[in-house]
Design an enzyme around this catalytic site. Structure first.
Site, PDB file in Angstrom:
ATOM      1  N   VAL A 215      14.519  25.454  27.990  1.00 51.11           N
ATOM      2  CA  VAL A 215      14.303  26.877  28.249  1.00 51.11           C
ATOM      3  C   VAL A 215      14.739  27.218  29.660  1.00 51.11           C
ATOM      4  CG1 VAL A 215      12.561  28.705  28.403  1.00 51.11           C
ATOM      5  CG2 VAL A 215      12.360  26.940  26.642  1.00 51.11           C
ATOM      6  N   CYS A 216      15.544  28.281  29.775  1.00 57.06           N
ATOM      7  CA  CYS A 216      16.012  28.749  31.081  1.00 57.06           C
ATOM      8  C   CYS A 216      15.127  29.914  31.506  1.00 57.06           C
ATOM      9  CB  CYS A 216      17.463  29.195  30.983  1.00 57.06           C
ATOM     10  SG  CYS A 216      18.156  29.752  32.549  1.00 57.06           S
ATOM     11  N   LEU A 217      14.093  29.573  32.222  1.00 55.04           N
ATOM     12  CA  LEU A 217      13.159  30.562  32.747  1.00 55.04           C
ATOM     13  C   LEU A 217      12.922  30.162  34.193  1.00 55.04           C
ATOM     14  CD1 LEU A 217      11.387  32.998  31.896  1.00 55.04           C
ATOM     15  CD2 LEU A 217       9.616  31.360  31.259  1.00 55.04           C
TER      16      LEU A 217
END
Length: 187
Positions: free
Chosen positions: A115-117
């Site tokens: 996840v790209c957060l």
């Protein structure tokens, strides 16, 4: 004076023996000492204020709070109607290290489930918590970000052709192929 000290020491010793005997009669194993991360996580879980479209479960039971599943059911945006499950692994160094969160089918989520957060990377701070991550994940479904993607192909489609992106999302959520990639049904 010495006799008073001896009496106090004997009372302390007797009290300790009674505690030990009581523990032995209950035949319970001694309580496991919790890491600071586990203690903080207990507090964070107790204070969760989840959006109505979010559910938290513990796949290994309530004794293992370090592994969490979060199910999101977006009620707006491209992913409305979908059911998305994320696995959280909370490190023992939490909150000084962020949780590891995994999933797929999103421009900000690669095909391996990463996840790209930003709050799961460079913007993580110990004052953030599981609740913050859950709200961040919800925001990714409401407003996917093509400017900071892990899934570059999906981000290009989102940026260049939002209608095609919408069709691809719907096809993926129904289960099937988008391009050469198969997506399991999540609707």
């Amino acid at each position: 004076m010495t006799k008073v000290t001896d009496v106090v020491l004997n009372l302390i010793k007797i009290k300790g023996q009674k505690k030990e005997e009581a523990a032995n009669t209950n035949e319970r194993p001694p309580a496991k000492k919790q890491s600071p991360g586990e203690l903080r996580l207990h507090k964070d879980i107790a204070e969760l204020n989840l959006p109505k479209n979010t559910k938290v479960t513990f796949p290994n039971g309530k004794d293992d709070l370090m592994n969490i599943e979060v199910t999101l059911r977006p009620d707006e945006g491209y992913y409305v109607g979908g059911i998305f499950v994320f696995s959280f692994h909370v490190p023992h160094a939490y909150p000084h290290e962020p949780s590891k969160v995994r999933f797929i089918t999103h421009p900000n989520i690669d095909l391996e489930g990463n996840v790209c957060l930003n709050i799961l990377r460079e913007d993580w701070k110990p004052v953030l918590n599981i609740n913050t991550i859950i709200y961040g994940l919800n925001l990714l479904f409401i407003q996917p970000n093509h400017e900071d993607p892990l899934n570059h192909d999906a981000a290009v489609v989102l940026r260049d052709d939002p209608q095609k992106f919408q069709r691809d999302v719907q096809a993926a959520m129904l289960g099937g192929y988008v391009g050469q990639v198969y997506f399991p049904r999540c609707k």
